[in-house]
Design a protein around this motif. Structure first.
Motif, short mmCIF file in Angstrom:
data_model
loop_
_atom_site.label_atom_id
_atom_site.label_comp_id
_atom_site.label_asym_id
_atom_site.label_seq_id
_atom_site.Cartn_x
_atom_site.Cartn_y
_atom_site.Cartn_z
N TRP A 81 0.83 -1.20 0.00
CA TRP A 81 0.00 0.00 0.00
C TRP A 81 0.87 1.25 0.00
CZ3 TRP A 81 -0.52 4.38 2.89
CH2 TRP A 81 -1.69 5.15 2.70
N LYS A 100 2.54 2.13 -3.44
CA LYS A 100 1.59 2.65 -4.43
C LYS A 100 1.05 4.02 -4.02
CE LYS A 100 -1.07 0.01 -6.78
NZ LYS A 100 -2.16 -0.88 -7.23
N ALA A 101 0.76 4.19 -2.72
CA ALA A 101 0.23 5.48 -2.25
C ALA A 101 1.26 6.58 -2.39
CB ALA A 101 -0.22 5.35 -0.80
N ASP A 122 3.62 6.68 -4.67
CA ASP A 122 3.72 6.98 -6.11
C ASP A 122 2.58 7.88 -6.57
OD1 ASP A 122 6.00 5.48 -6.35
OD2 ASP A 122 5.00 3.70 -7.13
N SER A 123 1.38 7.65 -6.03
CA SER A 123 0.22 8.45 -6.46
C SER A 123 0.07 9.76 -5.68
CB SER A 123 -1.06 7.63 -6.33
OG SER A 123 -1.27 7.23 -4.98
N GLU A 158 -9.40 -3.30 2.27
CA GLU A 158 -10.19 -3.56 1.07
C GLU A 158 -10.71 -4.99 1.00
OE1 GLU A 158 -9.09 -1.36 -2.70
OE2 GLU A 158 -7.14 -1.57 -1.76
N ARG A 160 -12.67 3.19 0.06
CA ARG A 160 -12.43 4.47 0.76
C ARG A 160 -13.41 4.57 1.92
NH1 ARG A 160 -16.25 8.44 -2.06
NH2 ARG A 160 -17.23 7.13 -3.64
N SER A 175 -7.68 3.33 -0.45
CA SER A 175 -6.96 2.44 -1.35
C SER A 175 -5.89 3.28 -2.06
CB SER A 175 -7.94 1.87 -2.38
OG SER A 175 -7.24 1.36 -3.49
N PRO A 176 -4.74 2.70 -2.36
CA PRO A 176 -3.73 3.47 -3.10
C PRO A 176 -4.18 3.80 -4.51
CG PRO A 176 -3.08 1.18 -2.95
CD PRO A 176 -4.29 1.34 -2.07
N ASP A 177 -5.22 3.10 -4.97
CA ASP A 177 -5.74 3.32 -6.32
C ASP A 177 -6.95 4.25 -6.33
OD1 ASP A 177 -3.88 1.45 -7.42
OD2 ASP A 177 -5.15 -0.18 -6.70
N LYS A 187 -9.42 7.04 -6.93
CA LYS A 187 -9.46 8.04 -8.00
C LYS A 187 -9.61 9.44 -7.41
CE LYS A 187 -11.63 4.78 -11.22
NZ LYS A 187 -12.84 4.47 -12.00
#
Length: 259
Positions: free
Chosen positions: A52, A55-56, A58-59, A90, A102, A116-118, A120
């Motif tokens: 997590w 990825k988090a 990076d975003s 998740e 979320r 979530s690291p993804d 939007k």
């Protein structure tokens, strides 16, 4: 204040209790174990942060969230509060499916986002609008949080999601506000909520009715609260700033007259 750098907290320690020790100063009379148990109920991942975090990072979730918060704070002339971001659990369908990875938890003086690291960007905006609306309304209401009734809570949730709808559009409201028909919601209001509308948070039925646990429909109180607020708004439009202090009982009056 704004978004706190929990990224470094997560890099320094993989132990959730150690993480929650850093939160003890933000809670009165709660120890780290109690804080962790409480936050876990609202979506905080219990273990396994490594994937997590990569990825988090990076975003750039922390910067994005802080920029959104600062815009809302300026627009609403709202309070400055610390915001803590942690991984969301998740794997639990409740948070993965119904909340799209979320979740949030807000008090008068702080906010927690479980993400979530993804996640939007528009989902992050919607969540911050919802949670920051809570904080603004809690600040404007003279009633202490512990004295909130079930009615207060469902209107609080309905107003927060109505604000998402009014600010960024219907496509960004959560799934549960579209899950049931108006006829179903009104029936449940009369038969389930009205007889229990004055119960407090420590009553065993409070969470069951608000979140739709056990045999009750999922997110029951949230969905009814949204329908009540939407009904009121169609009859008597109000601004976002007015929604911070309008009494919960005022919304019910309009809802009852639609029979």
């Amino acid at each position: 204040m704004g978004v706190i750098d929990t990224k470094n907290w997560l890099k320094e320690s993989r132990n959730p209790i150690e993480l929650c020790e850093k939160l003890e100063k933000y809670f009165h009379h709660l120890q780290a174990e109690e804080i962790h148990h409480y936050l876990s109920q609202y979506g905080m991942l219990r273990t396994g942060y490594e994937h997590w975090l990569v990825k988090a990072d990076d975003s750039n979730i922390w910067t994005k969230a802080n920029n959104i918060f600062l815009k809302l704070k300026k627009r609403w002339n709202g309070p400055d509060v610390p915001i803590f971001i942690f991984p969301v659990e998740e794997r639990k369908s409740f948070f993965g499916r119904d909340f799209k990875g979320r979740s949030g938890l807000s008090f008068q003086d702080k906010m927690f986002l479980f993400l979530s690291p993804d996640v939007k960007n528009d989902e992050l905006i919607a969540l911050l609008i919802h949670e920051y609306h809570h904080i603004c309304r809690l600040r404007k209401n003279p009633k202490h949080e512990k004295d909130y009734t079930l009615l207060d809570a469902i209107i609080l949730e309905g107003l927060a999601e109505h604000t998402v709808y009014r600010t960024i559009g219907e496509q960004h409201v959560t799934n549960w506000v579209k899950k049931y028909s108006k006829r179903q919601l009104y029936s449940w209001w009369k038969n389930l909520i009205v007889p229990n509308q004055d119960i407090k948070w420590d009553h065993p039925l409070f969470d069951q009715l608000l979140f739709g646990k056990g045999f009750y429909p999922t997110m029951l109180g949230y969905a009814i609260g949204y329908d009540i607020v939407q009904t009121f708004y169609k009859q008597k439009p109000f601004s976002t700033k007015e929604s911070f202090y309008l009494p919960a009982e005022q919304f019910v009056e309009s809802y009852e007259t639609k029979e």
